[in-house]
Design an enzyme around this catalytic site. Sequence first.
Site, PDB file in Angstrom:
ATOM      1  N   HIS A   1       8.838 -26.025   0.224  1.00 29.07           N
ATOM      2  CA  HIS A   1       8.572 -27.295  -0.375  1.00 29.07           C
ATOM      3  C   HIS A   1       7.303 -26.853  -1.506  1.00 29.07           C
ATOM      4  O   HIS A   1       6.649 -27.620  -1.891  1.00 29.07           O
ATOM      5  CB  HIS A   1       7.803 -28.294   0.524  1.00 29.07           C
ATOM      6  CG  HIS A   1       8.838 -28.731   1.205  1.00 29.07           C
ATOM      7  ND1 HIS A   1       9.631 -29.677   0.961  1.00 29.07           N
ATOM      8  CD2 HIS A   1       9.469 -28.524   2.535  1.00 29.07           C
ATOM      9  CE1 HIS A   1      10.600 -30.168   2.007  1.00 29.07           C
ATOM     10  NE2 HIS A   1      10.187 -29.260   2.777  1.00 29.07           N
TER      11      HIS A   1
ATOM     12  N   LYS B   1     -12.952   2.221  -2.586  1.00 29.89           N
ATOM     13  CA  LYS B   1     -13.974   2.832  -1.415  1.00 29.89           C
ATOM     14  C   LYS B   1     -15.125   3.653  -2.098  1.00 29.89           C
ATOM     15  O   LYS B   1     -16.286   3.479  -1.798  1.00 29.89           O
ATOM     16  CB  LYS B   1     -13.233   3.494  -0.484  1.00 29.89           C
ATOM     17  CG  LYS B   1     -12.350   2.894   0.574  1.00 29.89           C
ATOM     18  CD  LYS B   1     -11.723   3.587   1.369  1.00 29.89           C
ATOM     19  CE  LYS B   1     -10.772   2.873   2.474  1.00 29.89           C
ATOM     20  NZ  LYS B   1      -9.917   3.590   3.334  1.00 29.89           N
TER      21      LYS B   1
ATOM     22  N   GLU C   1       0.950  -1.326  -0.089  1.00 27.84           N
ATOM     23  CA  GLU C   1       0.092  -0.147  -0.103  1.00 27.84           C
ATOM     24  C   GLU C   1       0.916   1.284  -0.016  1.00 27.84           C
ATOM     25  O   GLU C   1       0.487   2.268  -0.440  1.00 27.84           O
ATOM     26  CB  GLU C   1      -0.839  -0.031   1.246  1.00 27.84           C
ATOM     27  CG  GLU C   1      -1.790   0.986   1.046  1.00 27.84           C
ATOM     28  CD  GLU C   1      -3.175   0.719   1.858  1.00 27.84           C
ATOM     29  OE1 GLU C   1      -4.432   0.052   1.788  1.00 27.84           O
ATOM     30  OE2 GLU C   1      -2.875   0.858   3.363  1.00 27.84           O
TER      31      GLU C   1
END
Length: 410
Positions: A284, A397, A259
């Site tokens: 792995h 938003k 961000e």
Amino acid sequence: MFKNTLYFDNFPLSTISAYASRINDELESGEVGYYHLTDTSQILVNESLEFIKGKEHIKNIVLVGMGGSSCGVKALRDMLFDEKQNDRKLFILDNTSSHSFLEIIKQISLENSLFLITSKTGSTIEVISLFKLIIAHFNIKEVDFHKYFVFITDINSKLHKESENLGIKCFFIPNNVGGRFSILSAVGIVPLCFCGYNANSLLQGAKACFEDFFKHKKDELLQKAYHYCTHKNANINVLFSYSDAFKGFNEWYIQLIAESLGKKQGYKRIGLTPIALIGARDQHSFLQLIMDGPKNKTITFLKIKDSTKSLHIPNICFKFLDSLSNNVSLHDLLNAQCDATMHALIAENLSVDVIELEKLDAWHCGYLMYYYELFTSLCGIMLGINTYDQPGVEIGKLILKNLLEGVKKG
């Protein structure tokens, strides 16, 4: 002890000293408030402890927050699993998922719970929605809100104004402290104090990092930021953390870097992409890509030196199974896996550094989190961007609000 070893060549200080001057200017300007929280949050520790004193009936602290209002607290809760001085449980509601909400709610009762409604702006729609769901689920009357809720927000935010309207205790985040840099503000200090963690030691560790960089002029952090920001091929930084206790920290690191450093500069798109792994498990899976895939990644290893509480692998021998790890502690095995992986990547001529913590306690966690906040600020200066805004998130938003208006009208 906090040690950061860089496995790449250092730059002449004359090349990078200008960036040190610029971050000093940022510190002195007072516009970026997180730099000063190591000192200013001391009074907040006392205020938090005074508020919770005598409230022994409270057994559950439920933090309701999103992004910067929850990630850092989750990181510290995970890392400080062995460092608590009371039996209060810390729950974190950080998503508008019915599954998560119901999973936490069914574990608590209202009478022994305190909910921390945390939003810097005071208008985070996810947080306010969860606040309303808690009220409805427990059928809490307005006259009793002050018993069960505490607000953490900016002064004069909508949440602050509502706290005055409802008579709810409010703790404040300094206006010049951004959400993802707020872990040493009320966002982190209040829940940690309530749950018996050593907030003073956390601040002391962060202060030690501040002094190492600004006062003692240690340059590892400056060298690392410059190398990673100017790397010709690698714009992905992999954090390889060797302990399950770092799971929450990895999430915080991703939010902080992504961000802060993913920005537009005119028509140019800039950023370091964070990837967080847990060793030895992710050896792995993801390690193969780092080893033999595109060399577009830098790698930071994070390990803990202290192994005093680790289990030891028993001396049991089988006919067909190897005994290499017999009589070795699990922690020593984990660190050996870390070192082996690190040296394999160095042999591939990848840019690598390692952070070693003497032990996992509040002091070292404070140092570690402040270190990464400084690293992020340095990278922002070197990349020529605004580290502290998030315009891409704000657009989302706004679209959400428009969509919700449409749902209501429909």
